[in-house]
Scaffold this motif. Structure first.
Motif, PDB file in Angstrom:
ATOM      1  N   ASN A   1       0.833  -1.253  -0.215  1.00 10.35           N
ATOM      2  CA  ASN A   1       0.069  -0.009  -0.123  1.00 10.35           C
ATOM      3  C   ASN A   1       0.843   1.166   0.094  1.00 10.35           C
ATOM      4  O   ASN A   1       0.372   2.360  -0.447  1.00 10.35           O
ATOM      5  N   TYR A   2       1.786   1.150   0.744  1.00  8.62           N
ATOM      6  CA  TYR A   2       2.787   2.644   0.852  1.00  8.62           C
ATOM      7  C   TYR A   2       3.791   2.497  -0.187  1.00  8.62           C
ATOM      8  O   TYR A   2       3.879   3.427  -1.001  1.00  8.62           O
ATOM      9  N   ASP A   3       4.717   1.528  -0.307  1.00  6.55           N
ATOM     10  CA  ASP A   3       5.830   1.564  -1.235  1.00  6.55           C
ATOM     11  C   ASP A   3       5.252   1.668  -2.854  1.00  6.55           C
ATOM     12  O   ASP A   3       5.666   2.559  -3.553  1.00  6.55           O
ATOM     13  N   TYR A   4       4.286   1.218  -2.958  1.00  6.69           N
ATOM     14  CA  TYR A   4       3.699   0.953  -4.386  1.00  6.69           C
ATOM     15  C   TYR A   4       3.303   2.494  -4.915  1.00  6.69           C
ATOM     16  O   TYR A   4       3.373   3.094  -5.675  1.00  6.69           O
ATOM     17  N   SER A   5       2.647   2.782  -3.795  1.00  4.32           N
ATOM     18  CA  SER A   5       1.890   4.368  -3.910  1.00  4.32           C
ATOM     19  C   SER A   5       3.070   5.416  -4.165  1.00  4.32           C
ATOM     20  O   SER A   5       2.649   6.461  -5.032  1.00  4.32           O
ATOM     21  N   LYS A   6       4.013   5.280  -3.296  1.00  7.77           N
ATOM     22  CA  LYS A   6       5.330   6.411  -3.573  1.00  7.77           C
ATOM     23  C   LYS A   6       5.675   6.291  -5.069  1.00  7.77           C
ATOM     24  O   LYS A   6       6.166   7.244  -5.707  1.00  7.77           O
ATOM     25  N   VAL A   7       5.971   4.950  -5.628  1.00  6.74           N
ATOM     26  CA  VAL A   7       6.377   4.922  -6.919  1.00  6.74           C
ATOM     27  C   VAL A   7       5.433   5.739  -7.948  1.00  6.74           C
ATOM     28  O   VAL A   7       5.821   6.213  -8.811  1.00  6.74           O
ATOM     29  N   LEU A   8       4.198   5.381  -7.779  1.00  4.63           N
ATOM     30  CA  LEU A   8       3.246   6.189  -8.674  1.00  4.63           C
ATOM     31  C   LEU A   8       3.353   7.712  -8.432  1.00  4.63           C
ATOM     32  O   LEU A   8       3.010   8.431  -9.423  1.00  4.63           O
ATOM     33  N   LEU A   9       3.132   8.046  -7.226  1.00  6.83           N
ATOM     34  CA  LEU A   9       3.254   9.355  -7.082  1.00  6.83           C
ATOM     35  C   LEU A   9       4.349  10.030  -7.621  1.00  6.83           C
ATOM     36  O   LEU A   9       4.277  11.258  -8.453  1.00  6.83           O
ATOM     37  N   HIS A  10       5.447   9.587  -7.580  1.00 10.67           N
ATOM     38  CA  HIS A  10       6.797  10.163  -8.054  1.00 10.67           C
ATOM     39  C   HIS A  10       6.665  10.354  -9.755  1.00 10.67           C
ATOM     40  O   HIS A  10       7.141  11.205 -10.447  1.00 10.67           O
ATOM     41  N   TYR A  11       6.310   9.078 -10.241  1.00 14.35           N
ATOM     42  CA  TYR A  11       6.017   9.173 -11.856  1.00 14.35           C
ATOM     43  C   TYR A  11       4.981  10.096 -12.181  1.00 14.35           C
ATOM     44  O   TYR A  11       5.156  10.646 -13.263  1.00 14.35           O
ATOM     45  N   ALA A  12       3.733  10.235 -11.565  1.00 22.03           N
ATOM     46  CA  ALA A  12       3.016  11.022 -11.931  1.00 22.03           C
ATOM     47  C   ALA A  12       3.254  12.659 -11.832  1.00 22.03           C
ATOM     48  O   ALA A  12       3.251  13.318 -12.772  1.00 22.03           O
ATOM     49  N   VAL A  13       3.984  12.854 -10.714  1.00 26.91           N
ATOM     50  CA  VAL A  13       4.597  14.183 -10.579  1.00 26.91           C
ATOM     51  C   VAL A  13       5.464  14.649 -11.510  1.00 26.91           C
ATOM     52  O   VAL A  13       5.521  15.772 -12.018  1.00 26.91           O
ATOM     53  N   ASP A  14       6.361  13.746 -11.731  1.00 24.36           N
ATOM     54  CA  ASP A  14       7.585  13.978 -12.592  1.00 24.36           C
ATOM     55  C   ASP A  14       7.066  14.183 -13.945  1.00 24.36           C
ATOM     56  O   ASP A  14       7.654  15.177 -14.874  1.00 24.36           O
ATOM     57  N   ASN A  15       5.872  13.617 -14.416  1.00 23.87           N
ATOM     58  CA  ASN A  15       5.429  13.585 -15.688  1.00 23.87           C
ATOM     59  C   ASN A  15       4.169  14.387 -15.648  1.00 23.87           C
ATOM     60  O   ASN A  15       3.364  14.610 -17.027  1.00 23.87           O
ATOM     61  N   LYS A  16       3.952  15.220 -14.584  1.00 29.57           N
ATOM     62  CA  LYS A  16       2.507  15.865 -14.726  1.00 29.57           C
ATOM     63  C   LYS A  16       1.364  15.398 -15.009  1.00 29.57           C
ATOM     64  O   LYS A  16       0.586  15.738 -15.961  1.00 29.57           O
ATOM     65  N   ILE A  17       1.197  13.985 -14.484  1.00 33.97           N
ATOM     66  CA  ILE A  17      -0.094  13.280 -14.931  1.00 33.97           C
ATOM     67  C   ILE A  17      -1.126  13.287 -13.774  1.00 33.97           C
ATOM     68  O   ILE A  17      -0.363  12.981 -12.483  1.00 33.97           O
ATOM     69  N   PRO A  18      -2.186  13.595 -13.766  1.00 37.40           N
ATOM     70  CA  PRO A  18      -3.150  13.600 -12.597  1.00 37.40           C
ATOM     71  C   PRO A  18      -3.140  12.318 -11.894  1.00 37.40           C
ATOM     72  O   PRO A  18      -3.218  11.271 -12.664  1.00 37.40           O
ATOM     73  N   LEU A  19      -2.965  12.259 -10.566  1.00 38.79           N
ATOM     74  CA  LEU A  19      -3.026  10.998  -9.864  1.00 38.79           C
ATOM     75  C   LEU A  19      -4.203  11.165  -8.898  1.00 38.79           C
ATOM     76  O   LEU A  19      -4.045  12.134  -7.968  1.00 38.79           O
ATOM     77  N   ILE A  20      -5.205  10.182  -8.914  1.00 37.25           N
ATOM     78  CA  ILE A  20      -6.144  10.362  -7.967  1.00 37.25           C
ATOM     79  C   ILE A  20      -6.050   8.908  -7.201  1.00 37.25           C
ATOM     80  O   ILE A  20      -6.284   7.911  -7.871  1.00 37.25           O
ATOM     81  N   TYR A  21      -6.146   9.089  -6.080  1.00 43.04           N
ATOM     82  CA  TYR A  21      -5.577   7.669  -5.339  1.00 43.04           C
ATOM     83  C   TYR A  21      -6.905   7.496  -4.183  1.00 43.04           C
ATOM     84  O   TYR A  21      -7.249   8.497  -3.535  1.00 43.04           O
ATOM     85  N   ALA A  22      -6.661   6.010  -3.906  1.00 45.19           N
ATOM     86  CA  ALA A  22      -7.746   5.791  -2.755  1.00 45.19           C
ATOM     87  C   ALA A  22      -7.087   5.937  -1.355  1.00 45.19           C
ATOM     88  O   ALA A  22      -6.210   4.965  -1.213  1.00 45.19           O
ATOM     89  N   SER A  23      -7.678   6.706  -0.632  1.00 54.06           N
ATOM     90  CA  SER A  23      -7.161   6.775   0.849  1.00 54.06           C
ATOM     91  C   SER A  23      -8.490   6.164   1.628  1.00 54.06           C
ATOM     92  O   SER A  23      -9.199   5.450   0.948  1.00 54.06           O
ATOM     93  N   THR A  24      -8.610   6.396   2.867  1.00 50.22           N
ATOM     94  CA  THR A  24      -9.745   5.851   3.603  1.00 50.22           C
ATOM     95  C   THR A  24      -9.954   6.465   4.844  1.00 50.22           C
ATOM     96  O   THR A  24      -9.290   7.135   5.535  1.00 50.22           O
ATOM     97  N   ALA A  25     -11.370   6.278   5.281  1.00 54.60           N
ATOM     98  CA  ALA A  25     -11.815   6.866   6.608  1.00 54.60           C
ATOM     99  C   ALA A  25     -11.110   6.078   7.624  1.00 54.60           C
ATOM    100  O   ALA A  25     -11.258   6.351   8.937  1.00 54.60           O
ATOM    101  N   ALA A  26     -10.521   4.913   7.433  1.00 54.63           N
ATOM    102  CA  ALA A  26      -9.822   4.068   8.496  1.00 54.63           C
ATOM    103  C   ALA A  26      -8.854   4.540   9.029  1.00 54.63           C
ATOM    104  O   ALA A  26      -8.192   4.379  10.245  1.00 54.63           O
TER     105      ALA A  26
END
Length: 326
Positions: free
Chosen positions: A99-124
């Motif tokens: 959940n954490y490491d995988y999301s970090k990879v996606l975040l950096h890729y999306a930000v570096d390439n200026k791609i919108p990233l919408i991700y699931a967090s939780t009320a938990a």
């Protein structure tokens, strides 16, 4: 191309069907279809009649992303719905890697390439807090699932001022709707109550707990199609989407908590009358159960999302119009 991780799951598959309704077909579905003991059926059935360009296993996708295989691909948006959402999973090492490491990879890729990233967090992330506003003082997760999501939310918070592309974390509350039949114990009470009502004529719900009377525990039940619309809104894919990219972590709930009794009544209005039986509170949920949730939607509204939410009664009607119970 649009990428949907967790694309064969409950929310991901509904999102793909809604993307199709918008005319979007160039979609990469990313998921893990390996057998899992917490699932009660195959996820791939959720993609029946869906239209998409390709499928990748999540590990193959992550490797391809890191190796630059997507560097020449025009990506319109990434919807990151893939995660282990089992609140009873206690393997913290697995949960953090997944959940954490995988999301970090996606975040950096999306930000570096200026791609919108919408991700699931939780009320938990809020745990037993009775104030559900997106500030650290209210964030007290009761399980490692909620913890893994909070750690990533905080990772984004430390960087959010330096991001100029769209990055939005959506703290999902109690989601229900079609295509959750595979989720086993983690399916919504709408799903479980329906099966009980159809099989036995009786809905079983917990006795009073957490200071609430029998059946009076309250949750913010949100229809999955509303959540999909919020995802599409922040990704810039709707006519009323923001003109400028949004960077935020916001609650995705209705702001109107309803009782478990109200759920039972709405289901009986659709499936026919039945009885309610109160059962003892399970020991394995002690100290990890949210007796009350209600989204503070001020942050969501401030971020520009103003559409109304589907009522519990109407959402239940739509769910079973689309997915009749056998």
């Amino acid at each position: 191309m649009i990428i949907v991780t967790g694309g064969a799951g409950f929310i991901g598959s509904n999102l793909i069907h809604q993307l199709n309704a918008l005319g979007k077909r160039n979609i990469l579905v990313v998921d893990n279809l390996a057998p899992a003991p917490n699932l009660s059926g195959p996820k791939f059935l959720n993609l029946q009649a869906a239209q998409y360009a390709d499928y990748m296993d999540k590990l193959d996708f992550l490797e391809a992303l890191l190796e630059g295989d997507f560097d020449d691909t025009e990506i319109e948006a990434i919807f990151h719905q893939g995660a282990c959402s089992n609140t009873l999973e206690d393997d913290g090492r697995y949960m953090m890697h997944n959940n954490y490491d995988y999301s970090k990879v996606l975040l950096h890729y999306a930000v570096d390439n200026k791609i919108p990233l919408i991700y699931a967090s939780t009320a938990a992330t809020y745990g037993l807090s009775e104030v559900f506003k997106e500030v650290p003082a209210n964030e007290k997760p009761l399980n490692v699932y909620g913890f893994s999501k909070l750690v990533f939310d905080n990772y984004l918070r430390r960087r959010i001022e330096n991001i100029d592309s769209a990055v939005v974390g959506l703290r999902y509350f109690n989601v229900y709707g079609p295509r959750e039949q595979h989720k086993g114990r983690m399916a919504s009470v709408i799903h479980h109550f329906t099966k009980q009502l159809k099989d036995t004529g009786t809905i079983r719900m917990f006795e009073g707990s957490g200071g609430y009377a029998d059946g009076e525990q309250r949750r913010d039940f949100v229809f999955v199609k509303d959540l999909c619309r919020i995802n599409l809104f922040f990704a810039g894919l709707l006519p009323d989407s923001p003109k400028e990219p949004v960077q935020a972590i916001v609650n995705a709930g209705t702001g109107n908590a309803r009782t478990f009794k109200a759920v039972a009544e709405a289901l009986m209005a659709v499936h026919g009358e039945g009885k309610i039986e109160y059962i003892p509170f399970p020991g394995d949920l002690k100290n990890r159960y949210q007796h009350f949730t209600e989204a503070d939607v001020a942050g969501l509204r401030a971020a520009g999302y103003t559409a109304p939410f589907t009522s519990l009664e109407e959402g239940i009607k739509q769910t079973f119009a689309e997915e009749p119970v056998k």
